[in-house]
Scaffold this motif. Structure first.
Motif, PDB file in Angstrom:
ATOM      1  N   ASP A 274       0.888  -1.160   0.000  1.00  0.00           N
ATOM      2  CA  ASP A 274       0.000   0.000   0.000  1.00  0.00           C
ATOM      3  C   ASP A 274       0.922   1.204   0.000  1.00  0.00           C
ATOM      4  OD1 ASP A 274      -2.092   1.757   0.261  1.00  0.00           O
ATOM      5  OD2 ASP A 274      -2.359   1.419   2.400  1.00  0.00           O
ATOM      6  N   THR A 275       1.075   1.836  -1.147  1.00  0.00           N
ATOM      7  CA  THR A 275       2.049   2.908  -1.261  1.00  0.00           C
ATOM      8  C   THR A 275       1.383   4.258  -1.460  1.00  0.00           C
ATOM      9  OG1 THR A 275       2.227   2.741  -3.660  1.00  0.00           O
ATOM     10  CG2 THR A 275       3.663   1.292  -2.368  1.00  0.00           C
ATOM     11  N   ALA A 276       2.173   5.300  -1.266  1.00  0.00           N
ATOM     12  CA  ALA A 276       1.682   6.652  -1.494  1.00  0.00           C
ATOM     13  C   ALA A 276       1.318   6.834  -2.965  1.00  0.00           C
ATOM     14  CB  ALA A 276       2.727   7.680  -1.073  1.00  0.00           C
TER      15      ALA A 276
ATOM     16  N   ASP B 219       0.170   4.546  -5.013  1.00  0.00           N
ATOM     17  CA  ASP B 219      -1.131   3.902  -5.221  1.00  0.00           C
ATOM     18  C   ASP B 219      -2.254   4.804  -4.723  1.00  0.00           C
ATOM     19  OD1 ASP B 219       0.076   1.609  -6.234  1.00  0.00           O
ATOM     20  OD2 ASP B 219       0.139   0.636  -4.267  1.00  0.00           O
ATOM     21  N   ARG B 220      -2.052   5.364  -3.535  1.00  0.00           N
ATOM     22  CA  ARG B 220      -3.085   6.217  -2.934  1.00  0.00           C
ATOM     23  C   ARG B 220      -3.281   7.497  -3.737  1.00  0.00           C
ATOM     24  NH1 ARG B 220      -6.597   3.895   0.750  1.00  0.00           N
ATOM     25  NH2 ARG B 220      -5.441   2.312   1.848  1.00  0.00           N
TER      26      ARG B 220
ATOM     27  N   TYR C 128       7.185   9.299  -6.337  1.00  0.00           N
ATOM     28  CA  TYR C 128       7.767   8.670  -5.150  1.00  0.00           C
ATOM     29  C   TYR C 128       8.908   7.731  -5.533  1.00  0.00           C
ATOM     30  CZ  TYR C 128       3.659  10.703  -3.026  1.00  0.00           C
ATOM     31  OH  TYR C 128       2.702  11.589  -2.618  1.00  0.00           O
TER      32      TYR C 128
ATOM     33  N   GLU D  27       6.652  10.378   2.289  1.00  0.00           N
ATOM     34  CA  GLU D  27       5.889   9.393   1.515  1.00  0.00           C
ATOM     35  C   GLU D  27       4.812   8.730   2.378  1.00  0.00           C
ATOM     36  OE1 GLU D  27       6.510   5.421  -1.258  1.00  0.00           O
ATOM     37  OE2 GLU D  27       8.272   6.470  -0.487  1.00  0.00           O
ATOM     38  N   ILE D  28       5.160   8.361   3.608  1.00  0.00           N
ATOM     39  CA  ILE D  28       4.183   7.732   4.498  1.00  0.00           C
ATOM     40  C   ILE D  28       3.061   8.713   4.820  1.00  0.00           C
ATOM     41  CG2 ILE D  28       3.816   6.808   6.823  1.00  0.00           C
ATOM     42  CD1 ILE D  28       6.738   5.708   6.623  1.00  0.00           C
TER      43      ILE D  28
ATOM     44  N   HIS E 172       2.024  11.233   3.054  1.00  0.00           N
ATOM     45  CA  HIS E 172       1.197  11.389   1.851  1.00  0.00           C
ATOM     46  C   HIS E 172       0.270  10.194   1.672  1.00  0.00           C
ATOM     47  CE1 HIS E 172       3.845  14.579  -0.347  1.00  0.00           C
ATOM     48  NE2 HIS E 172       3.388  14.983   0.822  1.00  0.00           N
ATOM     49  N   ARG E 173       0.774   8.979   1.927  1.00  0.00           N
ATOM     50  CA  ARG E 173      -0.075   7.786   1.799  1.00  0.00           C
ATOM     51  C   ARG E 173      -1.267   7.903   2.746  1.00  0.00           C
ATOM     52  NH1 ARG E 173      -0.315   3.139   4.741  1.00  0.00           N
ATOM     53  NH2 ARG E 173       1.651   3.585   5.776  1.00  0.00           N
TER      54      ARG E 173
ATOM     55  N   HIS F 109      -3.575  10.885   1.511  1.00  0.00           N
ATOM     56  CA  HIS F 109      -4.306  10.524   0.291  1.00  0.00           C
ATOM     57  C   HIS F 109      -5.469   9.594   0.629  1.00  0.00           C
ATOM     58  CE1 HIS F 109      -1.018  12.465  -1.597  1.00  0.00           C
ATOM     59  NE2 HIS F 109      -0.338  11.425  -2.025  1.00  0.00           N
ATOM     60  N   ALA F 110      -5.207   8.624   1.501  1.00  0.00           N
ATOM     61  CA  ALA F 110      -6.257   7.675   1.876  1.00  0.00           C
ATOM     62  C   ALA F 110      -7.394   8.367   2.626  1.00  0.00           C
ATOM     63  CB  ALA F 110      -5.669   6.554   2.732  1.00  0.00           C
TER      64      ALA F 110
END
Length: 180
Positions: free
Chosen positions: A8-10, A12-13, A80, A102-103, A105-106, A109-110
């Motif tokens: 589950d990455t930034a 992807d989100r 990223y 990055e975390i 942002h993930r 975004h979610a």
């Protein structure tokens, strides 16, 4: 949400967030509106500003750490990977900061796409237990553990996503250092 391989990455989100707001435009007024007689934008312009600000933050950090970083990727969700590529040989603290961005942002975004469950599996920085709950009015995660609240004068600890991301990046760095 993920790439199908359990991650589950930034990126992807971010892709999901952009797709979601293109497919589900906001019917009401947004923070940024146009004053014309033509139809409104097919997307929440405030969300477009948010996505641009997220990408800009990653780019600024990468270029600060590595001024010789190559050209930006064609797709914004690839920013990223681009950041990791051009900060791979940077000092550990700069890599940890990039990871924290990055975390965060993930998580952001979610939450913006309506998936507040993303904070549930994160450990509370105070009690180190799982059980955070997203509070949209506060724009913070709250630890629901009663014992944790007792250590804070009976008030539940509240955490910004940036702090949760910082803690998670620090734990990842410690695990990486211990493994080598």
């Amino acid at each position: 949400m993920g790439t199908g391989d359990g991650t589950d990455t930034a990126a992807d989100r971010l892709h999901e967030l952009a797709t979601y707001f293109l497919e589900h435009p906001v019917p009401g007024p947004s923070a940024r509106t146009t004053h014309s007689t033509t139809p409104s934008a097919p997307m929440n312009l405030g969300m477009l500003d948010y996505i641009q600000a997220s990408v800009t933050e990653v780019v600024q950090h990468t270029r600060t750490v590595n001024p010789d970083a190559g050209p930006l990727p064609e797709h914004v969700a690839d920013v990223y990977d681009w950041c990791r590529q051009y900060t791979a040989h940077a000092p550990a603290i700069d890599q940890q900061r990039a990871r924290a961005i990055e975390i965060r942002h993930r998580l952001e975004h979610a939450v913006r796409a309506g998936d507040a469950r993303i904070v549930r599996p994160i450990h509370c920085p105070a009690c180190r237990r799982v059980g955070l709950k997203w509070q949209p009015g506060l724009w913070r995660a709250v630890c629901l553990n009663v014992h944790c609240a007792r250590t804070n004068g009976g008030v539940h600890h509240q955490w910004k996503l940036a702090r949760l991301a910082y803690e998670q990046a620090a734990v990842e760095r410690i695990r990486q250092d211990c493994a080598t």
